[in-house]
Design an enzyme around this catalytic site. Structure first.
Site, PDB file in Angstrom:
ATOM      1  CE  LYS A  79      -4.065   1.721   2.569  1.00  0.00           C
ATOM      2  NZ  LYS A  79      -4.928   1.457   3.736  1.00  0.00           N
ATOM      3  CB  SER A 154      -8.205   3.182   2.634  1.00  0.00           C
ATOM      4  OG  SER A 154      -7.415   2.557   3.620  1.00  0.00           O
ATOM      5  CB  SER A 178      -8.465   0.240   5.528  1.00  0.00           C
ATOM      6  OG  SER A 178      -9.206   1.424   5.538  1.00  0.00           O
TER       7      SER A 178
END
Ligand code: MG
Ligand code: ZN
Lengths: 478, 94, 476
Positions: A79, A154, A178
């Protein structure tokens, strides 16, 4: 043989048996990227050259007969809020569009130590704020299962990359769901470890008392492998636990005798009218029962305040965590300023997206003089009550079962404009972070051709229980 | 009910500016969110201690740790303007 | 009763730990710009603080030395504000629960001992440095960012500039004693802010509190307090009042000037620093720190009073610094006469240090040499005045007293025959003086003594000469 379609643990086994090379594994994934990335947009940055170099080094190690780390040869997506030395790290924000960290996050050091191949940096909601990856400065990521719907967020890019076979495994960060929610939406496995299990050093904080680096894999074993590779006590992270680290057997896992709690609050709250999702869940519960698990309804009375508590604490922390982004030492700086105040205000206003601004504003409000006691301090107390509810439940239950998300992956641009609705979709995932527990989302079926995930929650540092339960479930349905 | 003035005040503390043509919509959404979280007021938290840290371990101290000190090139590489090894900004009016 | 001045001080002290408080960068004054900086102290995304053991220990030492109550659990908070020298948008400090609660420090004022109470001592991180250049830019150096600080806050127990000076001096010496800082105001390792107002009980009026910053010496602190005291009183006398504001001391103008007005309390939005879970201070560790702490100034002072039979004042001065006290004790081992010794040290030695504006550490004279000198005087080998002359020579040359006395032939003449002959001769030559003395003018003896000292270049044993003069005059 299409290597990229294998599970990570299968790649690893073949690598150790010298049936395939690290370079071959990587090339296979790069081919997938070349063919699907245009549609999916899972990555912000793909680091082909360095990945290839590392893959070669791993092959040389194998040739020399050296021992290999647990992640050897596996292409990994990170990420893009995880700092990588000399490799751009943007947090999907205009603010850090050109930021090149001079240091590695501890999880990155661990991956390098374990011979993993960092293939690139994946897309996310700006500064990990959102549940659909639609707030990214670098465009939407599409859901590989259905390009019309969001991949969740996310950590949408990390989930999509694994689901689309662009990488073998990946890391996300989970503050209120997330990792689990995008895992659910993309039909893969996602783990949110216990707070303190994985180092946060070098991971841009969103809400530092809730954040935890999470793992994605195409099956339970893969996600577990990823966790194994990055967990461990870190002296650079004051919140790292001395109990950190995982090492347990999966093979002998079974559901027999497993004591499972179902919170009645979830049954009663009926966040969504989607009967089809509930049906999938009910069938899953029946399956657990058939396999010998003991199901009991329990009450966690403060769960119904979890969302409010979460949004106050998380935004309060967001507002201070994002203060360091001031345009002075790094990050975007406005060109037009005459006063110090303009330097700050215009840099931040021009570089932050709407959701980031809204949360900074909420948090600033919750912490400001006069409101601090009724918001922030109150929420910290309610957090204690939520934690106590869980502690009581885990006194005589092994795990808690629930949905991961009350809704199906939704079309782009549908609920993003209604923040409260979007926040409500986090009902199942948020309390886990508030209580610092571990949880995993894994696929349990489909509705209208879209994946539906189940969440298994365990007590703090009881990763073995949730992962073994998930593994046993996966074996049964296979 | 949160007013536009309050929103502007909070924005100034947070070093953000909400544009004039956005302020109405922003205030509306902001108010939605803030009234949504008001529900926790109904929880009885008397004699409840706040939770700052979720696990029961004590914090630890550092001693003889490895230095992470950067080179000056690394320190300055991401800033817009430098001079003589310093970060540089336009002189700011206090 | 007229006006009463209320002064509270806030003192920031940089701790001289090896490492910075939350990272492993070197804690060092100076150094090339932006070279003692890492992801943590530069506030890069994701970098996390971990508290330094030595920094916390130094904070605890301060708490013990100032008689504070040490908190069992150390918690930190974020103080949120934006400023270019602050790298994270917040300073890690302590809000509600400081490391040390309360405490006090006693100072010696004319009426005796006065106790100045402390509000608190907390630990926090220092900020970077900002440099304003002539061409309209600001330059930032973050080497100092993350250096550990303690902030000491007094209650408004100080009532005059002089008391403030005494307090600051005592505070500085105590901090030096416990070895946690070099407390150099010029280098910024001790910084002091003053909060001041005046009240008049009968008239039931008081001025609003002014904060004065930017005081870079004890002298400017004293001058700023005196200036403000006067300004506050004058405004009240005119029926006006001061504003709640922050002022700074301007060295050139010799006055305080306004920096900014305070509109209510600043909104720092204090929030718990979740990256640093609370740290338990174990009793065993606390005990260990106490055990290893050097003798504190007030303990030492009491011991000096008992062990060396010194008065309050002498003991206070002689324990003013750890080095001075050690100097005294070392000489005492040889001299064994505390009264005589304290006269020498308090007199000639300290006067000399004051003249030269130097610390005892910088003195060329070793304790052994000074002891030898005092013994030479005590044993009558040289007289008191010669002793003082020799000491001055020792200050300059660093030579031992034996060598100086030998080189300059200063051994006291105590030979009875030689002195008797000289006294007879001088008396013969000065009949008028004899006459004067007999008429009650005692000064005449002084004149005669002077003649003899002149002839012997000051080496004659003054006690013997004095006695001889009196004896012989009475026979004439
Ligand atoms: Mg301070
Ligand atoms: Zn540092």
């Amino acid at each position: 043989m299409d290597i990229a379609k294998l599970k990570a643990w299968e790649m690893r086994e073949k690598l150790l048996k010298k049936e395939i090379s690290s370079t071959e594994i990587l090339k296979s994934h790069l081919e997938v990227i070349d063919s699907v990335e245009m549609d999916i947009n899972a990555f912000i940055t793909v680091d082909r050259e360095n990945a290839m170099e590392t893959a070669k080094l791993v092959d040389e190690k194998i040739a020399r007969g050296e021992s290999l780390g647990v992640l050897a040869g596996l292409p990994i997506g990170l990420k893009d809020n995880i700092m990588t030395k000399d490799l751009r790290t943007t947090c999907a924000s205009k603010m850090l569009e050109n930021f090149i960290p001079p240091f590695d996050a501890t999880v990155v050091r661990n991956i390098r130590r374990e011979d993993g191949i960092i293939l690139g940096k994946t897309n996310l909601d700006e500064f990990a704020m959102g549940g659909s990856t639609e707030t990214s400065y670098f465009g939407n990521t599409k859901n590989p299962k259905n390009l019309e719907v969001v991949p969740g967020g996310s950590s949408g890019g990390s989930a999509a990359a694994v689901a689309a076979n662009e990488v073998a495994i990946s890391l996300g960060s989970d503050t209120g769901g997330s990792v689990r929610q995008p895992a659910s939406y993309c039909g893969i496995v996602g783990i949110k470890p216990t707070y303190g299990m994985v180092s946060r050093y070098g991971v841009m904080p969103m809400s530092n008392s809730l954040d935890q680096v999470g793992q994605f894999g195409r099956d339970v074993r893969d996600a577990y492998l990823m966790l194994k590779g990055v967990s461990g006590f870190d002296p650079l992270d004051g919140t790292s636990s001395h109990k950190s680290g995982v090492n347990f057997e999966l093979e002998n896992a079974s559901l027999k005798g497993l004591k499972i709690a179902l919170p009645i609050e979830y049954r009663d709250l009926r966040v969504t009218g989607d009967e089809k999702i509930r049906e999938v869940f009910d069938n899953t519960v029946k399956l657990f029962e058939r396999e010998g698990a003991i199901i009991q309804y329990v009450s966690l009375p403060h769960l119904k305040y979890a969302l409010e508590t979460y949004y106050i604490i998380s935004t309060a922390e967001v507002s201070t965590n994002l203060s360091r982004l001031d345009g002075i030492r790094y990050g975007y700086r406005t060109e037009n300023y005459e006063t110090l105040d303009e330097l700050y205000t215009m840099s931040r206003t021009e570089a932050f997206g709407e959701e980031a601004k809204r949360r900074i504003m909420m948090g600033t409000y919750a912490l400001s003089a006069g409101y601090q006691d009724e918001h922030y301090k109150k929420a910290l107390k309610v957090r204690t009550l939520i934690k106590n509810d869980y502690d009581k439940t885990f006194e005589d239950h092994d795990v808690i079962l629930s949905l991961t998300s009350p809704i199906l992956p939704f079309p782009f641009d549908s609920i993003i404009n209604s923040p409260v609705d979007m926040y409500k979709a986090d009902l199942y995932t948020v309390p886990v972070n508030l209580a610092g527990l571990c949880a995993m989302s894994l696929p349990m079926g489909e509705v209208d051709g879209l994946p539906v995930g189940m969440q298994i929650t365990g007590n703090r540092f009881q990763e073995s229980k949730i992962i073994r339960a998930g593994y046993a479930f996966e074996k049964v349905v296979k | 009910m949160i007013t536009k003035d309050e929103v502007n005040h909070i924005a100034s503390i947070a070093k953000l500016k909400i544009k004039d043509d956005e302020i109405s919509l922003f205030t509306e959404k902001f108010d939605q969110v803030m009234s949504f979280v008001q529900k926790i007021k109904e929880v009885d938290t008397e004699n409840v201690e706040p939770t700052y840290k979720i696990n029961d371990e004590d914090g630890f101290l550092k001693e003889n740790g490895e230095s992470q000190t950067l080179t000056r090139e690394e320190v300055l590489r991401n800033t817009v303007d430098t001079q003589y090894g310093y970060f540089k900004i336009l002189k700011v009016v206090e | 009763m007229g006006y009463k001045t209320l002064i509270g001080l806030e003192i920031h002290v940089e701790l001289m730990t090896k490492k910075k408080i939350f990272c492993n960068c070197k804690n060092e004054f100076g150094g090339e710009v932006n070279t003692h900086v890492c992801p943590v102290c530069l506030g890069l995304p994701g970098a996390l603080p971990v508290m330094d053991k030595e920094a916390l220990e130094f904070g605890i030492r301060a708490g013990i030395a100032f008689n504070s109550e040490i908190e069992k659990e150390v918690r930190t908070d974020r103080k949120n504000y934006f400023y270019p020298d602050l790298t994270k948008g917040y300073q890690i400090s302590q809000a509600d629960l400081p490391l040390c609660k309360g405490g006090h420090l006693d100072i010696e004022i004319e009426d005796g001992v006065k106790r100045i109470n402390l509000e608190r001592i907390h630990i926090e991180e220092d900020t970077g440095k900002q440099l304003h250049t002539e061409d309209g830019t600001s330059l930032l150096d973050f080497n100092r960012c993350g250096v550990p600080l303690i902030e000491i806050v007094t209650k408004p127990d100080i009532n005059s500039a002089e008391e403030a000076r005494l307090f600051l001096e005592k505070l500085r010496s105590t901090i030096k004693y416990i070895g946690i800082s070099d407390v150099r105001m010029e280098e910024g390792s001790l910084r002091c802010d003053v909060n001041i107002n005046v009240i008049h009980d009968e008239k039931k009026i008081k001025s609003r509190i002014t904060e004065v910053k930017n005081l870079n010496s004890f002298r400017s602190a004293v001058k700023a307090i005196e200036y403000e005291e006067k300004r506050h009183k004058e405004l009240l006398e005119k029926g006006e009042n001061t504003d709640n504001e922050t002022r700074r001391w301007d060295e050139n103008l010799n006055e305080t000037v306004i920096m900014r007005r305070k509109f209510g309390a600043s909104d720092y939005r204090f929030a718990n620093e979740g990256d640093l879970p609370a740290i338990k201070i174990e009793d065993t560790w606390l005990h260990e720190i106490k055990e290893n702490l050097p003798e504190l100034p007030h303990e030492k002072k009491v011991r000096f009073m008992v062990e060396y039979s010194l008065g309050h004042y002498e003991a206070d001065v002689l324990t003013g610094s750890r080095e001075l006290a050690a100097f005294f004790e070392e000489i005492y081992k040889h001299v064994n006469d505390s009264k005589l010794l304290s006269n020498w040290v308090m007199g000639d030695v300290l006067r000399r240090l004051k003249e030269e504006d130097m610390e005892i550490e910088a003195l060329h004279v070793s304790p052994k040499d000074l002891a030898d000198l005092i013994l030479m005087v005590k044993d009558g080998k040289i007289n008191n005045n010669t002793g003082k002359k020799v000491l001055r020579d020792m200050f300059e040359s660093g030579k031992s007293p034996e060598i100086i006395v030998k080189e300059q032939g200063l051994i006291q003449i105590s030979d009875e025959g030689a002195l008797e002959e000289m006294v007879e001769r001088i008396l013969d030559a000065n009949p008028q003086s004899i006459e004067d003395y007999k008429n009650g003018k005692d000064r005449a003896i002084g004149f005669l003594m002077g003649q003899i000292m002149k002839e012997t270049k000051g080496k004659a044993n003054p006690q013997m000469v004095n006695k001889m003069l009196l004896d012989k005059i009475s026979l004439r």
